[in-house]
Design a protein around this motif. Structure first.
Motif, PDB file in Angstrom:
ATOM      1  N   LEU A  42     -74.879  45.380 114.106  1.00 47.60           N
ATOM      2  CA  LEU A  42     -73.567  44.635 113.825  1.00 47.60           C
ATOM      3  C   LEU A  42     -72.342  45.616 114.164  1.00 47.60           C
ATOM      4  CD1 LEU A  42     -74.857  42.980 110.437  1.00 47.60           C
ATOM      5  CD2 LEU A  42     -74.895  41.995 112.904  1.00 47.60           C
ATOM      6  N   ILE A  43     -71.722  45.747 115.189  1.00 41.94           N
ATOM      7  CA  ILE A  43     -70.633  46.354 115.734  1.00 41.94           C
ATOM      8  C   ILE A  43     -69.374  45.809 114.973  1.00 41.94           C
ATOM      9  CG2 ILE A  43     -69.508  47.519 117.595  1.00 41.94           C
ATOM     10  CD1 ILE A  43     -72.124  46.980 119.196  1.00 41.94           C
ATOM     11  N   GLY A  44     -68.745  46.518 114.135  1.00 43.17           N
ATOM     12  CA  GLY A  44     -67.339  46.338 113.523  1.00 43.17           C
ATOM     13  C   GLY A  44     -67.745  46.168 111.857  1.00 43.17           C
ATOM     14  N   ILE A  45     -68.971  46.272 111.516  1.00 40.71           N
ATOM     15  CA  ILE A  45     -69.043  46.535 109.987  1.00 40.71           C
ATOM     16  C   ILE A  45     -69.510  47.610 109.584  1.00 40.71           C
ATOM     17  CG2 ILE A  45     -70.437  45.374 108.188  1.00 40.71           C
ATOM     18  CD1 ILE A  45     -70.768  42.886 109.708  1.00 40.71           C
ATOM     19  N   GLU A  46     -68.832  48.323 108.758  1.00 37.61           N
ATOM     20  CA  GLU A  46     -69.143  49.840 108.269  1.00 37.61           C
ATOM     21  C   GLU A  46     -70.514  49.755 107.508  1.00 37.61           C
ATOM     22  OE1 GLU A  46     -66.841  53.116 105.684  1.00 37.61           O
ATOM     23  OE2 GLU A  46     -65.653  51.501 106.235  1.00 37.61           O
ATOM     24  N   ASP A  47     -71.160  50.807 107.497  1.00 38.32           N
ATOM     25  CA  ASP A  47     -72.519  51.075 106.816  1.00 38.32           C
ATOM     26  C   ASP A  47     -72.197  50.720 105.149  1.00 38.32           C
ATOM     27  OD1 ASP A  47     -73.860  52.113 109.147  1.00 38.32           O
ATOM     28  OD2 ASP A  47     -73.441  54.021 108.750  1.00 38.32           O
ATOM     29  N   GLY A  48     -73.050  50.045 104.643  1.00 36.77           N
ATOM     30  CA  GLY A  48     -72.822  49.805 103.122  1.00 36.77           C
ATOM     31  C   GLY A  48     -72.065  48.378 102.978  1.00 36.77           C
ATOM     32  N   GLN A  49     -71.468  48.059 103.991  1.00 35.86           N
ATOM     33  CA  GLN A  49     -70.588  46.864 103.774  1.00 35.86           C
ATOM     34  C   GLN A  49     -71.125  45.623 104.232  1.00 35.86           C
ATOM     35  OE1 GLN A  49     -67.627  46.883 102.125  1.00 35.86           O
ATOM     36  NE2 GLN A  49     -68.183  49.133 101.893  1.00 35.86           N
ATOM     37  N   ALA A  50     -70.854  44.358 103.636  1.00 39.58           N
ATOM     38  CA  ALA A  50     -71.316  43.087 104.132  1.00 39.58           C
ATOM     39  C   ALA A  50     -70.383  42.302 105.113  1.00 39.58           C
ATOM     40  CB  ALA A  50     -71.803  42.141 103.103  1.00 39.58           C
ATOM     41  N   LEU A  51     -69.392  42.673 105.095  1.00 35.83           N
ATOM     42  CA  LEU A  51     -68.267  41.982 106.190  1.00 35.83           C
ATOM     43  C   LEU A  51     -67.219  43.108 106.645  1.00 35.83           C
ATOM     44  CD1 LEU A  51     -67.389  39.418 103.307  1.00 35.83           C
ATOM     45  CD2 LEU A  51     -68.583  38.895 105.367  1.00 35.83           C
ATOM     46  N   PRO A  52     -66.922  42.688 107.686  1.00 36.14           N
ATOM     47  CA  PRO A  52     -65.747  43.356 108.479  1.00 36.14           C
ATOM     48  C   PRO A  52     -64.527  43.222 107.875  1.00 36.14           C
ATOM     49  CG  PRO A  52     -66.164  41.214 110.033  1.00 36.14           C
ATOM     50  CD  PRO A  52     -67.102  41.530 108.597  1.00 36.14           C
ATOM     51  N   PRO A  53     -63.709  44.477 108.252  1.00 37.16           N
ATOM     52  CA  PRO A  53     -62.290  44.104 107.605  1.00 37.16           C
ATOM     53  C   PRO A  53     -61.425  42.657 107.927  1.00 37.16           C
ATOM     54  CG  PRO A  53     -62.554  46.342 108.652  1.00 37.16           C
ATOM     55  CD  PRO A  53     -63.638  45.456 109.064  1.00 37.16           C
ATOM     56  N   PRO A  54     -61.120  42.084 106.939  1.00 37.68           N
ATOM     57  CA  PRO A  54     -60.403  40.843 107.318  1.00 37.68           C
ATOM     58  C   PRO A  54     -59.573  40.654 108.469  1.00 37.68           C
ATOM     59  CG  PRO A  54     -59.681  41.546 105.120  1.00 37.68           C
ATOM     60  CD  PRO A  54     -60.665  42.640 105.574  1.00 37.68           C
ATOM     61  N   ASP A  55     -58.737  41.708 108.849  1.00 36.96           N
ATOM     62  CA  ASP A  55     -57.857  41.703 109.766  1.00 36.96           C
ATOM     63  C   ASP A  55     -58.234  42.138 111.252  1.00 36.96           C
ATOM     64  OD1 ASP A  55     -58.001  44.279 108.980  1.00 36.96           O
ATOM     65  OD2 ASP A  55     -55.906  44.759 109.255  1.00 36.96           O
ATOM     66  N   GLN A  56     -59.570  42.571 111.286  1.00 39.20           N
ATOM     67  CA  GLN A  56     -60.158  43.127 112.476  1.00 39.20           C
ATOM     68  C   GLN A  56     -60.320  42.038 113.273  1.00 39.20           C
ATOM     69  OE1 GLN A  56     -63.220  46.248 112.580  1.00 39.20           O
ATOM     70  NE2 GLN A  56     -64.661  44.457 112.952  1.00 39.20           N
ATOM     71  N   ARG A  57     -59.766  42.272 114.748  1.00 36.06           N
ATOM     72  CA  ARG A  57     -60.075  41.419 115.909  1.00 36.06           C
ATOM     73  C   ARG A  57     -60.793  42.255 116.931  1.00 36.06           C
ATOM     74  NH1 ARG A  57     -59.757  38.535 112.380  1.00 36.06           N
ATOM     75  NH2 ARG A  57     -58.104  37.304 111.860  1.00 36.06           N
ATOM     76  N   VAL A  58     -61.546  41.499 117.711  1.00 34.42           N
ATOM     77  CA  VAL A  58     -62.402  42.022 118.864  1.00 34.42           C
ATOM     78  C   VAL A  58     -61.794  41.334 120.121  1.00 34.42           C
ATOM     79  CG1 VAL A  58     -64.793  42.521 119.797  1.00 34.42           C
ATOM     80  CG2 VAL A  58     -64.531  42.421 117.372  1.00 34.42           C
ATOM     81  N   GLU A  59     -61.451  42.147 120.935  1.00 33.98           N
ATOM     82  CA  GLU A  59     -61.064  41.971 122.487  1.00 33.98           C
ATOM     83  C   GLU A  59     -62.475  41.218 122.922  1.00 33.98           C
ATOM     84  OE1 GLU A  59     -59.283  44.964 124.608  1.00 33.98           O
ATOM     85  OE2 GLU A  59     -57.956  45.409 122.799  1.00 33.98           O
ATOM     86  N   PRO A  60     -62.145  39.952 123.643  1.00 27.75           N
ATOM     87  CA  PRO A  60     -63.316  39.379 124.292  1.00 27.75           C
ATOM     88  C   PRO A  60     -64.072  40.182 125.530  1.00 27.75           C
ATOM     89  CG  PRO A  60     -61.605  37.737 124.146  1.00 27.75           C
ATOM     90  CD  PRO A  60     -61.071  39.078 123.609  1.00 27.75           C
TER      91      PRO A  60
END
Length: 148
Positions: A42-60
Motif C-alpha cells: 500500500l504505497i502512500g499509507i504511512e506505517d501504523g496508519q489505516a488511511l493516507p493523508p486526506p489531501d494526498q493525490r497520486v499522479e496517474p
C-alpha cells in the motif's frame, strides 16, 4: 490500527516519487512477496496508519512508471498497481504482487560482479542470497579469476 501483516506492507508515497525514490528497496519488497505467498504493498499509507493523508493525490502516470520500474528491476515478479481512493478522500497505490511460479529475483548493481539477488520472507527472518559471477564462463573464451 495498522493494515500491515504477512501479506501487506505500507510504504510512503515518496518511496516511488521525487528525488527520494528508492526503487531498489521497493523491488526487494516485491521479490519477497513473490517468493512467498504473494501480497500487496500500500504505497502512500504511512506505517501504523489505516488511511493516507486526506489531501494526498497520486499522479496517474506514476502507475505506469511503477509497473515499468518493477519490470526492469526484477525477474519473475508480476505486480499490478491500482489507484485507490480511501474513505477520507486521500489517494494511494495498491500494488498487488502474485506468487511467482519460479524463483523471483531483484537485479542489482551492488555488490560488484553480482548478477541477481533472491529475497524470501519467512515468519522469522528475511534472507538474502546473492548469485555472483566469480569467474567467466568457459564458453565465453574469457579467462576467469586466476587464469591467463
Amino acid at each position: 490500527m495498522s493494515l500491515e501483516d504477512h501479506q501487506t506492507d505500507c510504504k510512503l508515497l515518496r518511496t516511488v516519487s521525487g528525488k527520494t525514490a528508492d526503487w531498489t528497496a521497493l523491488a526487494q519488497d516485491t521479490v519477497c512477496f513473490a517468493n512467498g505467498a504473494g501480497g500487496r504493498l500500500l504505497i502512500g499509507i504511512e506505517d501504523g496508519q489505516a488511511l493516507p493523508p486526506p489531501d494526498q493525490r497520486v499522479e496517474p502516470e506514476l502507475l505506469d512508471r511503477l509497473r515499468k520500474r518493477i519490470g526492469e528491476l526484477t525477474v519473475n515478479v508480476q505486480a499490478l498497481p491500482r489507484l485507490q481512493c480511501a474513505a477520507n478522500g486521500g489517494e494511494f497505490i495498491e500494488l498487488l504482487i502474485d506468487r511467482s511460479p519460479g524463483v523471483a529475483t531483484a537485479r542489482r548493481a551492488w555488490p560488484p560482479r553480482a548478477t541477481a539477488a533472491t529475497f524470501s520472507v519467512s515468519a522469522i527472518a528475511v534472507s538474502l542470497c546473492w548469485a555472483t559471477t566469480c569467474c567467466a564462463s568457459p564458453m565465453s573464451g574469457r579467462a576467469g579469476r586466476g587464469r591467463r
